[in-house]
Design a protein around this motif. Structure first.
Motif, PDB file in Angstrom:
ATOM      1  N   LEU A 354       0.833  -1.196   0.000  1.00  0.00           N
ATOM      2  CA  LEU A 354       0.000   0.000   0.000  1.00  0.00           C
ATOM      3  C   LEU A 354       0.872   1.252   0.000  1.00  0.00           C
ATOM      4  CD1 LEU A 354      -3.102   0.554   0.150  1.00  0.00           C
ATOM      5  CD2 LEU A 354      -2.775   0.943   2.592  1.00  0.00           C
ATOM      6  N   LEU A 401      -9.486  -0.351  -3.760  1.00  0.00           N
ATOM      7  CA  LEU A 401      -9.541  -0.704  -2.333  1.00  0.00           C
ATOM      8  C   LEU A 401     -10.985  -0.773  -1.848  1.00  0.00           C
ATOM      9  CD1 LEU A 401      -6.613   1.411  -0.791  1.00  0.00           C
ATOM     10  CD2 LEU A 401      -6.619  -1.040  -1.308  1.00  0.00           C
ATOM     11  N   ARG A 404     -12.635  -3.955  -2.733  1.00  0.00           N
ATOM     12  CA  ARG A 404     -12.189  -5.117  -1.956  1.00  0.00           C
ATOM     13  C   ARG A 404     -12.759  -5.125  -0.541  1.00  0.00           C
ATOM     14  NH1 ARG A 404      -6.321  -7.177  -3.785  1.00  0.00           N
ATOM     15  NH2 ARG A 404      -6.526  -6.775  -6.023  1.00  0.00           N
ATOM     16  N   SER A 405     -13.562  -4.132  -0.223  1.00  0.00           N
ATOM     17  CA  SER A 405     -14.154  -4.064   1.109  1.00  0.00           C
ATOM     18  C   SER A 405     -15.220  -5.151   1.276  1.00  0.00           C
ATOM     19  CB  SER A 405     -14.778  -2.682   1.334  1.00  0.00           C
ATOM     20  OG  SER A 405     -15.535  -2.673   2.529  1.00  0.00           O
TER      21      SER A 405
END
Length: 452
Positions: A354, A401, A404-405
């Motif tokens: 990240l 991101l 992908r939660s």
């Protein structure tokens, strides 16, 4: 009452976007179908009706003529290196000195750019969703589209520059082919600053990529590969590409030519109390899309107008600015060791990835944007194009991101961002590709007075 409204309106809306998120995530994870979407958007918008607008649009008054000069062996003075004009000349040689001839090669370069960026992000990160979103955002930007549809040269900086980034990743990942890909990296880097000197800024990205792959995979180039592939070869390519130009223009040697080019850029509009061009804009304004550039305007019968506006996708620009601030905040917080709890709960390897991905996009963005703060000459929004790609990558990374939660609402927010950018692209598409529109409708598209 509020619970009833929530069940009737909000929840179905959120569920619809959650289902949309699932479809988009599936599409991004299946490269054949995902790439087909990017190909369709990029090629259909870049190649459609290339000769449908006027014969000369904005700086087409210069570059196609320079390309024709090279074909005819006629002397010229150009304030940029010649490589892009050689490429435009190839299109003229194939299709003639007409709009289709001097626009086709640039359109092809612009159509390939989203695919190159898709492959680069995929090779760098192994994240299909981030790669697909970035490729789509690049294809859905208005300024990149406009610049790709005419005989202009800025698109070539991005194409060669991003190819240098892709080849650098391949050089570091493929040890058995490392020399080959290192040499290709050097050639692409040299080609980028053989279009304009600003292509040198891609060196920062190469350094960031090398740092990331060394930190994560312990792979690096050796000293001969760096010296020969990344230093000697780009410089040699740069000087060799001047040979045809110098043969046609023997009155100046290479050093005198560079002195004159440098003086031209240093003095262009410097010291003037008023801008030398109505669409000059300060460097800091580009990220907010304050001052686009009118490339072509013509009245048509029945109160219609044909307008080509070199303007980025506003929603994409503004959301990308926010994404850059988020990435920068994360980088500062992680170095000061007070990252959010959500980040501290991540696996150390994911947390390191990240950091490096955000570091790459923000450092590359800064390398292409901040040097313009030192410029005293008249500058334009199109100078922001190389930096804008990294801003889009920052936004697409945050959307990936969100996708992908485990929370459906967070995934729905990510898809809402994607949909809003796509709708904005369609909304402003008429002034990107010069479709005739009603003069009374034009003010609907001009949200800010500074856009006019």
């Amino acid at each position: 009452m509020s619970n009833w409204i929530d069940r009737l309106i909000i929840n179905p809306f959120a569920r619809s976007f959650a289902r949309l998120s699932d479809h988009l995530i599936w599409l991004s994870g299946h490269p054949v179908f995902g790439v087909m979407v990017i190909v369709f958007i990029a090629f259909s918008t870049r190649l459609w009706n290339l000769d449908g607008t006027a014969d000369i649009v904005f700086d087409e008054v210069y570059y196609p003529k320079f390309a024709q000069n090279y074909l005819h062996g006629e002397t010229l003075f150009d304030a940029h290196p010649p490589l892009a004009k050689y490429i435009i000349a190839l299109g003229i040689q194939l299709l003639g000195y007409a709009p289709l001839g001097y626009r086709c090669m640039t359109a092809l370069a612009g159509a390939l750019l989203p695919l190159v960026i898709y492959e680069f992000i995929w090779q760098l990160s192994d994240r299909r969703d981030w790669a697909w979103l970035t490729g789509c955002f690049v294809a859905l930007d208005g300024l990149l589209l406009v610049e790709s549809r005419y005989g202009l040269i800025n698109t070539y900086i991005l194409l060669f520059g991003m190819l240098s980034q892709l080849c650098m990743v391949l050089a570091l990942k493929r040890s058995r082919q490392r020399w080959f890909w290192t040499l290709v990296t050097g050639l692409m880097l040299g080609a980028s600053f053989s279009v304009k000197w600003t292509g040198l800024a891609y060196i920062i990205g190469l350094i960031a990529i090398s740092a990331y792959i060394w930190a994560s995979h312990r792979q690096k180039l050796n000293l001969p590969q760096i010296i020969i592939g990344l230093i000697i070869l780009p410089i040699a390519f740069y000087f060799l590409q001047w040979i045809p130009h110098l043969m046609i223009n023997p009155e100046r040697d290479i050093w005198e030519l560079h002195r004159q080019i440098f003086g031209f850029h240093q003095n262009l509009g410097a010291g003037k109390s008023e801008p030398i061009h109505p669409y000059c804009s300060p460097w800091w304004s580009w990220v907010l899309l304050i001052r686009p550039i009118a490339y072509f305007f013509e009245f048509r019968p029945n109160s219609m107008v044909e307008f080509v506006h070199a303007m980025g996708n506003p929603i994409l620009y503004w959301l990308s600015a926010i994404a850059l601030l988020i990435c920068l905040t994360f980088l500062i917080a992680s170095r000061l060791r007070f990252p959010p709890q959500l980040i501290t709960q991540m696996h150390p390897k994911k947390r390191s990835q990240l950091f490096w991905f955000m570091f790459y996009v923000t450092s590359s963005f800064a390398a292409h944007w901040l040097p313009w703060s030192l410029s005293k000459r008249c500058i334009f929004l199109y100078h922001y194009m190389p930096a804008s790609v990294f801003a889009f990558a920052a936004l697409s990374f945050l959307v990936s991101l969100a996708w992908r939660s485990p929370l459906a609402n967070i995934r729905a927010i990510g898809s809402g961002i994607f949909v809003s950018i796509a709708i904005a692209f369609l909304f402003w598409l008429p002034i990107y590709i010069g479709l005739p529109i009603s003069s009374s409708y034009l003010p609907v598209l001009m949200w800010l007075r500074s856009w006019i």
